[in-house]
Design a protein around this motif. Structure first.
Motif, PDB file in Angstrom:
ATOM      1  N   ASP A  30      13.336 -51.934  67.340  1.00 41.73           N
ATOM      2  CA  ASP A  30      14.579 -52.264  68.034  1.00 41.73           C
ATOM      3  C   ASP A  30      15.718 -51.450  67.417  1.00 41.73           C
ATOM      4  O   ASP A  30      16.099 -51.669  66.264  1.00 41.73           O
ATOM      5  CB  ASP A  30      14.861 -53.757  67.894  1.00 41.73           C
ATOM      6  N   SER A  31      16.270 -50.519  68.187  1.00 45.43           N
ATOM      7  CA  SER A  31      17.321 -49.642  67.665  1.00 45.43           C
ATOM      8  C   SER A  31      18.623 -50.386  67.396  1.00 45.43           C
ATOM      9  O   SER A  31      19.524 -49.849  66.776  1.00 45.43           O
ATOM     10  CB  SER A  31      17.580 -48.486  68.630  1.00 45.43           C
ATOM     11  N   ARG A  32      18.722 -51.630  67.840  1.00 42.71           N
ATOM     12  CA  ARG A  32      19.931 -52.416  67.599  1.00 42.71           C
ATOM     13  C   ARG A  32      19.942 -53.033  66.202  1.00 42.71           C
ATOM     14  O   ARG A  32      20.954 -53.561  65.764  1.00 42.71           O
ATOM     15  CB  ARG A  32      20.060 -53.518  68.654  1.00 42.71           C
ATOM     16  N   GLN A  33      18.822 -52.945  65.484  1.00 43.56           N
ATOM     17  CA  GLN A  33      18.733 -53.448  64.119  1.00 43.56           C
ATOM     18  C   GLN A  33      19.514 -52.517  63.188  1.00 43.56           C
ATOM     19  O   GLN A  33      19.687 -51.339  63.482  1.00 43.56           O
ATOM     20  CB  GLN A  33      17.275 -53.508  63.653  1.00 43.56           C
ATOM     21  N   GLN A  34      19.926 -53.028  62.049  1.00 44.14           N
ATOM     22  CA  GLN A  34      20.676 -52.209  61.091  1.00 44.14           C
ATOM     23  C   GLN A  34      19.821 -51.051  60.560  1.00 44.14           C
ATOM     24  O   GLN A  34      20.296 -49.938  60.441  1.00 44.14           O
ATOM     25  CB  GLN A  34      21.162 -53.065  59.935  1.00 44.14           C
ATOM     26  N   ASN A  35      18.569 -51.304  60.238  1.00 39.28           N
ATOM     27  CA  ASN A  35      17.640 -50.281  59.761  1.00 39.28           C
ATOM     28  C   ASN A  35      16.385 -50.329  60.636  1.00 39.28           C
ATOM     29  O   ASN A  35      15.368 -50.886  60.231  1.00 39.28           O
ATOM     30  CB  ASN A  35      17.257 -50.526  58.299  1.00 39.28           C
ATOM     31  N   PRO A  36      16.440 -49.754  61.846  1.00 37.38           N
ATOM     32  CA  PRO A  36      15.347 -49.938  62.799  1.00 37.38           C
ATOM     33  C   PRO A  36      13.981 -49.451  62.313  1.00 37.38           C
ATOM     34  O   PRO A  36      12.983 -50.120  62.540  1.00 37.38           O
ATOM     35  CB  PRO A  36      15.798 -49.186  64.042  1.00 37.38           C
ATOM     36  N   LEU A  37      13.924 -48.316  61.637  1.00 34.54           N
ATOM     37  CA  LEU A  37      12.627 -47.821  61.177  1.00 34.54           C
ATOM     38  C   LEU A  37      12.055 -48.696  60.064  1.00 34.54           C
ATOM     39  O   LEU A  37      10.879 -49.072  60.096  1.00 34.54           O
ATOM     40  CB  LEU A  37      12.735 -46.365  60.701  1.00 34.54           C
ATOM     41  N   LYS A  38      12.880 -49.014  59.105  1.00 37.03           N
ATOM     42  CA  LYS A  38      12.449 -49.877  58.007  1.00 37.03           C
ATOM     43  C   LYS A  38      11.998 -51.237  58.545  1.00 37.03           C
ATOM     44  O   LYS A  38      10.967 -51.768  58.129  1.00 37.03           O
ATOM     45  CB  LYS A  38      13.587 -50.053  57.007  1.00 37.03           C
TER      46      LYS A  38
END
Length: 67
Positions: free
Chosen positions: A40-48
């Protein structure tokens, strides 16, 4: 986690832009990639977040998922 065997169910549950993401993931898996993470790209650190279990992991098979 889901595999290509679960594809009919996945497509039935997806809506909107997720359908496009699933299509791209399916093409990658069928092309030889072992697994795909959708975050979810809306997360603060999407990849992590995705790699630590906060996303969706798709695999070619359960055998690939064990790797």
């Amino acid at each position: 986690m889901a595999t290509l065997e679960d594809w009919a169910n996945l497509e039935g549950y997806s809506q909107g832009n997720m359908k496009r993401k699933l299509l791209a993931a399916k093409e990658a898996l069928e092309g030889g990639v072992n697994s795909v993470f959708i975050g979810d790209s809306r997360q603060q650190n999407p990849l992590k977040t995705a790699f630590s279990g906060g996303g969706t992991r798709l695999c070619r098979s359960f055998t690939e998922a064990a790797v």
